[in-house]
Design a protein around this motif. Structure first.
Motif: not given
Length: 272
Positions: A162-182
């Protein structure tokens, strides 16, 4: 009025006897907003993430979450504060124990923060549905899931407390463009529904432009520019920011849509 959740004030740190990794960095993330942190490799982005999460202690300056230093609090008070601050990594597959099923990884986070054993299966199923995954996938091991599915498991694990803040460190860099958008659509929808704040770290300016309300530009451990997303793309002030935009193929113009003027995207994306 929104309040400041994460406040880093004049934070400096170095590794060993080398140069400063971060030099007098000041940064704030307010409740319910996304702050994008951009800069080239070696600029200090991941070091800042580790400081924000309490995994490093600054040599000088202070880090506060909702007015507290969460890693100096002990016992139940410390666990309550730390539950409100979570992390989504760049390589979620590497952060999941391959011997555990995906649901067990999420259930472990629930156990650590005190969810009774009897309640965990339904909570895991609910979290999987919340991130757009079929709860039946909880029985698979990470190596049996696609990259997008594994990233959703990592998001579910972060949501477990139940967090209020999430640190996202390059969370989509390993994904292709379509999956990244999702995944970006998912993060935006969760923000709107749950009131989450994100510190979103990326080298990809197009990704930051899509998600962030404000952007902080980091160069060689120093903040060289900070502005709303629309203003930064419309009229970047620092030459380094202009160079980043040019290298990314962006011209100085307002993003479309301007995230500073409208809420996060609505709608539950389907699993990849």
């Amino acid at each position: 009025m929104t309040h400041d959740l994460l406040v880093m004030d004049e934070v400096s740190t170095r590794y060993g006897r080398g140069p400063l990794a971060l030099d007098a960095v000041t940064l704030k993330v307010r409740a319910g907003e996304t702050v994008g942190l951009v800069g080239e490799s070696g600029s200090g982005k991941s070091t800042l993430a580790r400081l924000a999460l309490g995994l490093l202690t600054p040599d000088s300056g202070t880090v506060r979450f909702d007015g507290h230093d969460p890693y100096r609090l002990r016992g139940r008070a410390g666990r309550r504060i730390r539950a409100r601050l979570q992390f989504v990594p760049q390589q979620p597959r590497g952060s999941l124990n391959p011997a555990l099923r995906a649901g067990e990884a999420v259930a472990f986070a629930l156990r650590v923060h005190g969810t009774p054993r009897a309640e965990r299966p339904e909570r895991v199923a609910d979290l999987f549905r919340k991130v757009g995954l079929d709860p039946d996938l909880a029985h698979r091991h990470p190596q049996q899931l696609s990259g997008g599915q594994v990233q959703r498991v990592a998001v579910a694990r972060a949501l477990a407390t139940g967090p209020e803040l999430i640190v996202c460190d390059e969370p989509t860099s390993a994904l292709d463009t379509t999956v990244q958008a999702r995944i970006l659509d998912l993060l935006g929808e969760l923000q709107e529904r749950l009131g989450l704040a994100y510190l979103f770290i990326s080298h990809d300016l197009a990704v930051v432009r899509r998600l962030a309300h404000r952007v902080v530009v980091l160069r060689a451990g120093r903040v060289v520019e900070e502005n709303t997303t629309a203003a930064l793309w419309h009229a970047p002030r620092d030459p380094y920011t202009r160079a980043l935009l040019a290298a990314d193929g962006d011209s100085p113009e307002p993003p479309a849509p301007a995230r500073t003027d409208r809420p996060a995207p609505v709608g539950e994306p389907s699993a990849p």
